[in-house]
Design a protein around this motif. Structure first.
Motif, PDB file in Angstrom:
ATOM      1  N   TYR A   1     -25.857   9.255  10.841  1.00 56.03           N
ATOM      2  CA  TYR A   1     -26.550  10.545  10.832  1.00 56.03           C
ATOM      3  C   TYR A   1     -27.039  10.914  12.232  1.00 56.03           C
ATOM      4  O   TYR A   1     -26.965  12.089  12.630  1.00 56.03           O
ATOM      5  N   GLU A   2     -27.527   9.921  12.970  1.00 54.50           N
ATOM      6  CA  GLU A   2     -27.998  10.192  14.326  1.00 54.50           C
ATOM      7  C   GLU A   2     -26.844  10.675  15.210  1.00 54.50           C
ATOM      8  O   GLU A   2     -27.001  11.632  15.982  1.00 54.50           O
ATOM      9  N   ALA A   3     -25.693  10.033  15.080  1.00 56.10           N
ATOM     10  CA  ALA A   3     -24.526  10.451  15.866  1.00 56.10           C
ATOM     11  C   ALA A   3     -24.085  11.858  15.473  1.00 56.10           C
ATOM     12  O   ALA A   3     -23.702  12.667  16.332  1.00 56.10           O
ATOM     13  N   ALA A   4     -24.147  12.153  14.161  1.00 56.27           N
ATOM     14  CA  ALA A   4     -23.747  13.490  13.694  1.00 56.27           C
ATOM     15  C   ALA A   4     -24.695  14.561  14.215  1.00 56.27           C
ATOM     16  O   ALA A   4     -24.269  15.650  14.613  1.00 56.27           O
ATOM     17  N   ARG A   5     -26.008  14.254  14.232  1.00 56.57           N
ATOM     18  CA  ARG A   5     -26.980  15.229  14.756  1.00 56.57           C
ATOM     19  C   ARG A   5     -26.763  15.474  16.247  1.00 56.57           C
ATOM     20  O   ARG A   5     -26.892  16.596  16.729  1.00 56.57           O
ATOM     21  N   MET A   6     -26.417  14.426  16.969  1.00 52.56           N
ATOM     22  CA  MET A   6     -26.150  14.591  18.404  1.00 52.56           C
ATOM     23  C   MET A   6     -24.923  15.447  18.651  1.00 52.56           C
ATOM     24  O   MET A   6     -24.830  16.158  19.655  1.00 52.56           O
TER      25      MET A   6
END
Length: 315
Positions: A207-212
């Motif tokens: 999720y963190e990678a997707a938000r970035m």
């Protein structure tokens, strides 16, 4: 290379290694033992009783001495004028459960997973779990209180807003809707447990990678969350198909009356009315065996299709 090395190991050594492995993991096997005994005693051992479907079972003659009649009870069942009606009613209710009930635990689990406040999440989980612990007698009783024409809450509101009373409980048009709605209210919350457990295993770094990368919540749901629980959804759907014709006896029996029996009578209630109440145990066993065979076929077929589409399946 490893296979050839294993082939050279003497059988005695393999047996010794097996016993050492069992001894090392003895507590794990000990924990499995209650579940194993449950299935052996209550699931596998009673299966010998299906043979009475091929006999004219007489309690005084006993299991083995009752005369063998082959497929007589199956022929009677399939040639019965009620078979088509029963099959249609059961099939429609089963279809309602698959289409309307099965997706709801997934949707509720996804919604709960999006809650960031742990207090709200736990509160909503508890509230939707509670109906599962109520018996069908209580659930149908609640439905009666709400829907009866004699001071029922729903009908009173209809009259207050200028409408007319509707006799939901005896109307054939409302029977399937009410049965499905009761199942949804009672079991949806409980069904979310497995999906919430599957969602808990999703790596937060995804999720963190997707938000970035600029993905919003909806894109995270579509490209991360749903693919992560896809295998769980497929497996539970396959298992659900194994009980496709099990519409439940108690709920249907409590909801049936003279006005809706034509569309409400299903295999389970028919077995009770004809097989159990009249002491026709061989006939009722034949009907139950037919349902089990249909469930087995659906499980095998759906598992085959799941593997064709690249899913793991159940075996």
């Amino acid at each position: 290379m490893q296979t050839s090395m294993e082939a050279r190991i003497p059988a005695a050594s393999k047996s010794s290694m097996l016993w050492k492995k069992l001894l090392r993991n003895r507590w794990l096997y000990f924990m499995v033992l209650p579940g194993l005994l449950y299935f052996l005693i209550f699931k596998y051992w009673p299966m010998y009783g299906i043979f009475i479907a091929f006999k004219d079972y007489q309690p005084f003659l006993g299991f083995w001495d009752s005369p063998f009649v082959g497929l007589k009870h199956f022929e009677r069942f399939f040639n019965d004028s009620n078979f088509i009606v029963l099959f249609r009613n059961t099939l429609i209710l089963a279809f309602y459960n698959i289409v309307f009930f099965f997706p709801l635990p997934i949707i509720i689990a996804l919604m709960l997973n999006e809650l960031r406040q742990e207090f709200l999440k736990r509160t909503f989980q508890t509230l939707i779990y509670i109906p599962h612990f109520m018996s069908w007698v209580v659930v149908v009783g609640i439905a009666y209180i709400f829907l009866t024409t004699e001071n029922g809450i729903v009908n009173e509101l209809l009259v207050r807003f200028g409408g007319q009373k509707i006799n939901f409980l005896v109307s054939p048009d409302w029977f399937r809707t009410l049965v499905t709605a009761e199942v949804i209210w009672k079991e949806t919350g409980w069904g979310t447990i497995i999906f919430l457990a599957a969602l808990a295993g999703v790596d937060p770094q995804l999720y963190e990678a997707a938000r970035m990368d600029g993905a919003n919540r909806f894109r995270q749901l579509v490209h991360i969350t749903l693919p992560a629980i896809r295998t769980t959804i497929v497996i539970l759907l396959i298992l659900r198909l194994g009980h496709f014709l099990d519409t439940g006896f108690e709920q249907i029996f409590l909801m049936l009356n003279a006005m809706n029996r034509d569309i409400g009578e299903v295999f389970d209630t028919y077995v009770y009315a004809v097989g159990i109440s009249q002491g026709q145990y061989s006939f009722s066993t034949a009907v139950g065996l037919f349902k089990s065979v249909v469930g087995l076929i659906l499980v095998v077929a759906s598992n085959y299709l799941a593997k064709k589409f690249g899913e793991e399946g159940i075996y």
